[in-house]
Scaffold this active site. Structure first.
Site, PDB file in Angstrom:
ATOM      1  N   CYS A  63       0.838  -1.185   0.146  1.00 52.96           N
ATOM      2  CA  CYS A  63      -0.139   0.034  -0.033  1.00 52.96           C
ATOM      3  C   CYS A  63       0.864   1.367  -0.025  1.00 52.96           C
ATOM      4  O   CYS A  63       1.422   1.762  -0.905  1.00 52.96           O
ATOM      5  CB  CYS A  63      -0.731   0.064   1.171  1.00 52.96           C
TER       6      CYS A  63
ATOM      7  N   HIS B 239      -4.169  -5.884   1.846  1.00 54.96           N
ATOM      8  CA  HIS B 239      -3.929  -5.938   3.175  1.00 54.96           C
ATOM      9  C   HIS B 239      -4.484  -7.416   3.406  1.00 54.96           C
ATOM     10  O   HIS B 239      -4.608  -8.232   2.690  1.00 54.96           O
ATOM     11  CB  HIS B 239      -4.302  -4.733   4.014  1.00 54.96           C
TER      12      HIS B 239
END
Length: 246
Positions: A94, A191
């Site tokens: 990310c 995630h």
């Protein structure tokens, strides 16, 4: 004989808000199962960067976290690029995925320069891309995870995608790619954390780290019962992830 493998977690204080610490826990446990001794060092701005890194892991964070680490990350840039070019395995998720590229331009027009490990660029969008993702990789098979980002990332000619999206958005809302690959660098928006659901990626990173350190990969033998139980639990986690709604 001690068979240490040194894991460096980048910026856990500022870039670890979506459970990405779980990736380090998986690497530690799977290294132990395979007969190696994981040694974890947390690196935050101002620390001395370890000279014996075998594997680097970095997570996600808010735009404000990216600003906090920006200057320190730029100071590390030449070393990180050299390590990536030399085949040191890395996992970046990310926010650090974005900063390992050329730049991240926020939705407000603020340009945060990246370090150029990956040939990508990211532009902040007005909407967040949120939800469960199923993607498919020739290298790792099905990859499961959860995305939550407003950045729209686009790959340049010197980067290849980690996977192609079957459910979800991935890098952006336009080209069905997810993540990026360069040498032994694995980058992703996913995630969840990523590695518990995708042990093939964890074992890839471990094998590359061990081989680079010791010249070969010789995991300790495990019993058939242990291997069967690990495979069962892994597939159970993956099947639950695959069946979750977007």
């Amino acid at each position: 004989m001690s068979r240490d493998i040194h894991i460096v977690q980048l910026y856990p204080r500022d870039m670890n808000i979506y459970g990405d610490w779980g990736n380090v826990l998986v690497l530690k446990q799977r290294l132990k199962w395979q007969g190696y001794n994981p040694v974890v060092t947390e690196y935050n701005p101002g620390d001395e960067f370890p000279s014996d890194a075998d594997l680097i892991v970095g997570g996600g964070g808010q735009d404000s976290g990216q600003v906090v680490i920006q200057q320190d990350l730029q100071a590390l840039a030449p070393s990180l690029r050299a390590m990536a070019d030399d085949g040191l395995p890395m996992l970046v998720i990310c926010g650090l995925y974005q900063l390992f590229g050329r730049f991240f331009k926020t939705h407000d027009g603020v340009l945060i320069p990246g370090i150029g490990v990956l040939d990508i660029e990211t532009h902040g969008g007005p909407d967040r891309l949120i939800g469960n993702v199923l993607s498919v990789s020739e290298e790792f098979g099905e990859i499961h995870g959860y995305e939550n980002h407003s950045g729209q990332t686009f790959l340049g000619p010197d980067a290849k995608p980690l996977a192609l999206v079957r459910k979800g958005e991935g890098n952006n809302s336009k080209d069905d790619t997810e993540g990026a690959r360069y040498q032994n660098v694995v980058a992703s928006y996913l995630h969840g954390s990523l590695l518990p659901k995708n042990p093939a990626i964890a074992d890839f990173l471990i094998e590359k780290a061990v081989t680079r350190r010791y010249g070969s990969f010789n995991p300790a033998p495990a019993s058939d019962a242990d291997l069967a139980e690990l495979a069962r639990l892994s597939e159970l986690a993956r099947s639950h992830a695959a069946n979750r709604p977007r």
